[in-house]
Scaffold this motif. Sequence first.
Motif, PDB file in Angstrom:
ATOM      1  N   PRO A   1       0.831  -1.205   0.000  1.00 34.08           N
ATOM      2  CA  PRO A   1       0.000   0.000   0.000  1.00 34.08           C
ATOM      3  C   PRO A   1       0.860   1.248   0.000  1.00 34.08           C
ATOM      4  CG  PRO A   1      -0.649  -1.524   1.745  1.00 34.08           C
ATOM      5  CD  PRO A   1       0.612  -2.053   1.128  1.00 34.08           C
ATOM      6  N   GLY A   2       0.468   2.199  -0.808  1.00 30.43           N
ATOM      7  CA  GLY A   2       1.155   3.472  -0.838  1.00 30.43           C
ATOM      8  C   GLY A   2       2.351   3.519  -1.767  1.00 30.43           C
TER       9      GLY A   2
ATOM     10  N   THR B   1      -0.841   9.505   0.864  1.00 28.53           N
ATOM     11  CA  THR B   1      -0.099   8.432   1.511  1.00 28.53           C
ATOM     12  C   THR B   1      -1.008   7.839   2.583  1.00 28.53           C
ATOM     13  OG1 THR B   1       0.856   9.771   3.289  1.00 28.53           O
ATOM     14  CG2 THR B   1       2.054   9.725   1.172  1.00 28.53           C
ATOM     15  N   ASP B   2      -0.534   6.818   3.246  1.00 26.15           N
ATOM     16  CA  ASP B   2      -1.304   6.239   4.347  1.00 26.15           C
ATOM     17  C   ASP B   2      -1.492   7.249   5.483  1.00 26.15           C
ATOM     18  OD1 ASP B   2      -1.469   3.859   2.960  1.00 26.15           O
ATOM     19  OD2 ASP B   2       0.226   2.933   4.008  1.00 26.15           O
TER      20      ASP B   2
END
Length: 134
Positions: free
Chosen positions: A16-17, A98-99
């Motif tokens: 992720p990201g 972003t996260d």
Amino acid sequence: MLPALAFGTILLALSPGAAEAETPMTAEEFDAYVTGRTLTFGTGGVPYGVEQFKQGRRVLWAFIGEECREGVWHPQGEQICFVYEDEPRTHCWYFWMTDEGLRARFAEDGPGDELYEIEQSARPMFCPGPQIGA
């Protein structure tokens, strides 16, 4: 060894990201995320400024401890550019998610000029006017 290396590369690509950090937001994505919000940005571990994003790509910006200024934003390629009432110079940024939230990199400087979202609110900014009688 090759299968383990290939597996690691696939995991990195799918993490992720990984792609979002390198892919700037489109104007539509940016507009959908910011409109109706007031975001506080930081850099280097300290607050930097606050921006209220209004309908019609209008904004209200203030560096921490300074007066507010009105402006507008517009897309320019992959950049989101801002023009404020008191300065005709255009300020362009790359934005991505972003996260941890929204990040921005100034388009004209090196990689060290990066802001990140540290707070968001649906409340409008408080903008005191200049000192009266001064």
